[in-house]
Scaffold this active site. Structure first.
Site, PDB file in Angstrom:
ATOM      1  N   GLU A 225      31.902   9.507   2.493  1.00  0.00           N
ATOM      2  CA  GLU A 225      32.511   9.517   3.886  1.00  0.00           C
ATOM      3  C   GLU A 225      31.295   9.905   4.745  1.00  0.00           C
ATOM      4  O   GLU A 225      31.197  11.142   5.116  1.00  0.00           O
ATOM      5  CB  GLU A 225      33.588  10.609   3.882  1.00  0.00           C
ATOM      6  CG  GLU A 225      34.668  10.297   2.676  1.00  0.00           C
ATOM      7  CD  GLU A 225      35.674  11.472   2.795  1.00  0.00           C
ATOM      8  OE1 GLU A 225      36.020  12.121   3.769  1.00  0.00           O
ATOM      9  OE2 GLU A 225      36.504  11.296   1.649  1.00  0.00           O
TER      10      GLU A 225
ATOM     11  N   ARG B 107      32.015  18.850  -0.246  1.00  0.00           N
ATOM     12  CA  ARG B 107      32.085  18.623   1.270  1.00  0.00           C
ATOM     13  C   ARG B 107      30.752  19.155   1.935  1.00  0.00           C
ATOM     14  O   ARG B 107      30.683  18.823   3.384  1.00  0.00           O
ATOM     15  CB  ARG B 107      33.247  19.503   1.808  1.00  0.00           C
ATOM     16  CG  ARG B 107      34.649  19.043   1.167  1.00  0.00           C
ATOM     17  CD  ARG B 107      35.640  19.760   1.443  1.00  0.00           C
ATOM     18  NE  ARG B 107      35.901  19.662   2.936  1.00  0.00           N
ATOM     19  CZ  ARG B 107      35.579  20.614   3.628  1.00  0.00           C
ATOM     20  NH1 ARG B 107      35.116  21.641   3.106  1.00  0.00           N
ATOM     21  NH2 ARG B 107      35.937  20.526   5.092  1.00  0.00           N
TER      22      ARG B 107
ATOM     23  N   GLU C 171      33.765   8.091  11.882  1.00  0.00           N
ATOM     24  CA  GLU C 171      33.584   7.920  10.259  1.00  0.00           C
ATOM     25  C   GLU C 171      34.128   6.628   9.930  1.00  0.00           C
ATOM     26  O   GLU C 171      34.988   5.895  10.411  1.00  0.00           O
ATOM     27  CB  GLU C 171      34.541   9.042   9.605  1.00  0.00           C
ATOM     28  CG  GLU C 171      34.474   8.998   8.418  1.00  0.00           C
ATOM     29  CD  GLU C 171      35.279  10.136   7.608  1.00  0.00           C
ATOM     30  OE1 GLU C 171      36.051   9.697   6.667  1.00  0.00           O
ATOM     31  OE2 GLU C 171      35.083  11.191   8.053  1.00  0.00           O
TER      32      GLU C 171
ATOM     33  N   GLU D  78      35.777  16.507  -4.487  1.00  0.00           N
ATOM     34  CA  GLU D  78      35.088  15.835  -3.151  1.00  0.00           C
ATOM     35  C   GLU D  78      34.206  17.157  -2.884  1.00  0.00           C
ATOM     36  O   GLU D  78      34.618  18.205  -2.385  1.00  0.00           O
ATOM     37  CB  GLU D  78      36.113  15.991  -2.143  1.00  0.00           C
ATOM     38  CG  GLU D  78      35.438  15.567  -0.741  1.00  0.00           C
ATOM     39  CD  GLU D  78      36.732  15.520   0.235  1.00  0.00           C
ATOM     40  OE1 GLU D  78      36.379  15.074   1.319  1.00  0.00           O
ATOM     41  OE2 GLU D  78      37.784  16.036   0.183  1.00  0.00           O
TER      42      GLU D  78
ATOM     43  N   GLU E 182      29.806  10.291   8.624  1.00  0.00           N
ATOM     44  CA  GLU E 182      30.147  10.361   9.886  1.00  0.00           C
ATOM     45  C   GLU E 182      29.001  10.292  10.865  1.00  0.00           C
ATOM     46  O   GLU E 182      27.726  10.631  10.114  1.00  0.00           O
ATOM     47  CB  GLU E 182      30.664  12.096  10.173  1.00  0.00           C
ATOM     48  CG  GLU E 182      32.007  12.174   9.323  1.00  0.00           C
ATOM     49  CD  GLU E 182      32.465  13.609   9.659  1.00  0.00           C
ATOM     50  OE1 GLU E 182      33.838  13.856   9.211  1.00  0.00           O
ATOM     51  OE2 GLU E 182      31.515  14.375   9.732  1.00  0.00           O
TER      52      GLU E 182
ATOM     53  N   ASP F 102       0.955  -1.317  -0.089  1.00  0.00           N
ATOM     54  CA  ASP F 102       0.023  -0.059  -0.287  1.00  0.00           C
ATOM     55  C   ASP F 102       1.036   1.172  -0.131  1.00  0.00           C
ATOM     56  O   ASP F 102       1.332   1.771   1.080  1.00  0.00           O
ATOM     57  CB  ASP F 102      -0.821  -0.009   1.316  1.00  0.00           C
ATOM     58  CG  ASP F 102      -1.619   1.274   1.147  1.00  0.00           C
ATOM     59  OD1 ASP F 102      -1.652   1.939   0.341  1.00  0.00           O
ATOM     60  OD2 ASP F 102      -2.612   1.435   2.495  1.00  0.00           O
TER      61      ASP F 102
ATOM     62  N   GLU G 250      36.291  10.466  14.705  1.00  0.00           N
ATOM     63  CA  GLU G 250      36.257  11.871  14.238  1.00  0.00           C
ATOM     64  C   GLU G 250      36.864  12.946  15.228  1.00  0.00           C
ATOM     65  O   GLU G 250      37.239  12.470  16.210  1.00  0.00           O
ATOM     66  CB  GLU G 250      35.074  12.048  13.658  1.00  0.00           C
ATOM     67  CG  GLU G 250      34.884  11.905  11.886  1.00  0.00           C
ATOM     68  CD  GLU G 250      35.972  13.005  11.291  1.00  0.00           C
ATOM     69  OE1 GLU G 250      36.288  14.009  11.895  1.00  0.00           O
ATOM     70  OE2 GLU G 250      36.539  12.421  10.132  1.00  0.00           O
TER      71      GLU G 250
ATOM     72  N   HIS H  27      30.682  13.700   3.031  1.00  0.00           N
ATOM     73  CA  HIS H  27      31.551  14.139   1.838  1.00  0.00           C
ATOM     74  C   HIS H  27      31.335  13.279   0.463  1.00  0.00           C
ATOM     75  O   HIS H  27      31.122  12.078   0.813  1.00  0.00           O
ATOM     76  CB  HIS H  27      32.939  14.347   2.072  1.00  0.00           C
ATOM     77  CG  HIS H  27      33.370  15.354   3.020  1.00  0.00           C
ATOM     78  ND1 HIS H  27      34.514  15.474   3.699  1.00  0.00           N
ATOM     79  CD2 HIS H  27      32.586  16.164   3.866  1.00  0.00           C
ATOM     80  CE1 HIS H  27      34.642  16.406   4.617  1.00  0.00           C
ATOM     81  NE2 HIS H  27      33.337  16.824   4.882  1.00  0.00           N
TER      82      HIS H  27
ATOM     83  N   ARG I  76      40.940  23.074   2.762  1.00  0.00           N
ATOM     84  CA  ARG I  76      39.948  22.228   3.045  1.00  0.00           C
ATOM     85  C   ARG I  76      38.670  23.101   3.455  1.00  0.00           C
ATOM     86  O   ARG I  76      37.381  22.694   3.995  1.00  0.00           O
ATOM     87  CB  ARG I  76      39.918  21.422   4.184  1.00  0.00           C
ATOM     88  CG  ARG I  76      40.963  20.146   3.790  1.00  0.00           C
ATOM     89  CD  ARG I  76      41.388  19.449   4.940  1.00  0.00           C
ATOM     90  NE  ARG I  76      42.061  18.189   4.599  1.00  0.00           N
ATOM     91  CZ  ARG I  76      41.830  16.970   4.180  1.00  0.00           C
ATOM     92  NH1 ARG I  76      40.584  16.745   4.385  1.00  0.00           N
ATOM     93  NH2 ARG I  76      42.812  16.043   3.777  1.00  0.00           N
TER      94      ARG I  76
END
Length: 443
Positions: A131, A334, A195, A332, A133, A53, A188, A244, A315
């Protein structure tokens, strides 16, 4: 790895003594649902004859159009290692079909498949390495989750400081038994935060794996008397949890992002893909960061990106280019967090990147200095925008972005918007403890 067929599934179920099979799928928010059947019903399921359903699933259909069919993908067959071997329990991830045999456009897995098909027409396949976490918290005497962590550990710390090590080791072993190739697992930055990274795969396989990963992590945590949460920012003042997404495109067996002759050895395709992601970043946020809480993570000072920029050096921007080249060349992203629906998140990232390639959208020059140390004026001069500051702002951006709306399709877009506007309104009208603390005695 060879793809399993329906016959392989029948054979394996018999060989492994499977008694129950969970037919799994997600609602539009990525919440895992399942219908449990006995092995005697397996043939019926593999033939696509299992009905359910759809009106009872968030964001699916109205009651008057509720009959839907589950069609298992045999490639996703796996036995749960934590269940007894005698009367084992297996699962199959399903696609959802309408009663007339057509794919259901509100199925998040179908949304991703549609964008993957568009990429294929352009000669590309997408690879993704996530990645994710998460936090491990104690539960109280009634078994309710708290926000009390079990450790005071920091980045990459080990036992005896990190008491979640045992739970995390069990998670890794379980995932490996289920066919995951785990590349790294560590503590982490924040207390109680972990992670686990697994090897990249094509987009559909990765989305399936993220859903499975979250399910396994929560199940194993529970067995250790802990609560695992993928909430982006459960505790004020410490880093939140991100997911990420390392992304690359393959063409004719080669990495389409790699060009040994180009500056940074990034091909035009890679630059256009980055340009597309940056152009649509504010609208994408509604999908990759889909909760009110998501925007408590996207603030300066806690490792999460705030500004729409890219770099191979630092970063702080939204998009980082990891150092490895050749077949490992990738970008990547982030900003995403693990509360997102991975099928929709990968669909909108890929759609944005393809839009960049189709329209040759070049990104601005890379920003190799720390954006957090720039003044607002410096950022403005460099044309560095920022991600939305709230769910409402992200939804407004999504409403204006035709490319991302088209990637989601009209059904998912309208149901998602409706539910998230309600979520924002419910949050907006609440009186929060901070307000009581701040204003009750002052005024």
């Amino acid at each position: 790895m060879a793809q399993l067929t329906n016959d392989d599934v029948r054979h394996l179920a018999k060989e492994l003594g499977v008694k129950f099979i969970r037919l799994q799928f997600t609602d539009i928010f990525g919440v895992l649902k399942n219908v449990s059947i006995t092995v005697e019903q397996l043939d019926k399921a593999l033939n696509g004859e299992m009905m359910f359903d759809g009106s009872s699933i968030e964001g699916f259909v109205r009651i008057e159009e509720s009959d839907m069919y589950l069609r298992p993908d045999p490639a996703t067959f796996v036995v749960f290692p934590w269940r007894p071997r005698d009367g084992a329990v297996a699962r199959l991830i399903c696609d959802i079909y309408n009663a007339d045999g057509t794919p259901f456009i509100g199925d998040p897995r179908y949304v991703l498949k549609r964008v993957i098909a568009e990429a294929r027409e352009m000669g590309f396949t997408m690879n993704v390495g996530p990645e994710a976490e998460f936090f491990l918290f104690h539960v109280d005497s009634d078994g309710r989750p708290t926000t009390i962590t079990h450790d005071r550990a920091g980045y990459f710390d080990l036992t005896p400081v990190d008491l979640g090590e045992d739970a995390r080791r069990d998670m890794v072993l379980t995932l490996e038994q289920m066919g995951f190739e785990i590349e790294a697992s560590h503590h982490e930055v924040a207390p109680g935060q972990h992670e686990i990274d697994f090897k990249y795969a094509d987009a559909l396989d990765t989305a399936d794996k993220v859903v499975t990963f979250k399910f396994v992590v929560r199940t194993i945590a529970q067995r250790h008397g802990l609560h695992a949460t993928f909430m982006p920012k459960p505790i004020f003042g410490i880093a939140g949890s991100g997911m990420h997404l390392n992304q690359s495109l393959m063409k004719n067996g080669e990495n389409a992002f790699y060009d040994p002759q180009a500056p940074l050895q990034l091909s035009d395709t890679a630059l256009y893909y980055i340009g597309g992601l940056m152009k649509h970043a504010r609208a994408i946020a509604a999908i990759t960061n889909p909760t009110v809480n998501s925007y408590k993570r996207l603030v300066s000072g806690y490792e999460a990106p705030v500004y729409i920029a890219w770099s191979s050096r630092n970063r702080s921007p939204l998009i980082r280019i990891p150092a490895k080249r050749g077949q490992s060349t990738r970008i990547e992203l982030r900003s995403p967090d693990p509360s997102c629906n991975p099928y929709l998140a990968l669909a909108v990232c890929l759609a944005a990147g393809l839009d960049g390639i189709k329209n040759r959208i070049l990104p601005p020059p890379p920003c190799d200095c720390n954006i957090y140390e720039m003044s607002a004026r410096e950022r403005e001069e460099r044309g560095i925008g920022c991600l939305p500051e709230s769910l409402k702002e992200a939804l407004d951006e999504l409403e204006r972005d035709e490319v991302i709306k088209e990637a989601l399709g009209p059904h998912v877009y309208s149901r998602f918007m409706e539910a998230k506007r309600i979520e924002w309104d419910r949050y907006r009208v609440q009186v929060h403890p901070w307000e009581i603390e701040e204003y009750l005695t002052k005024y």
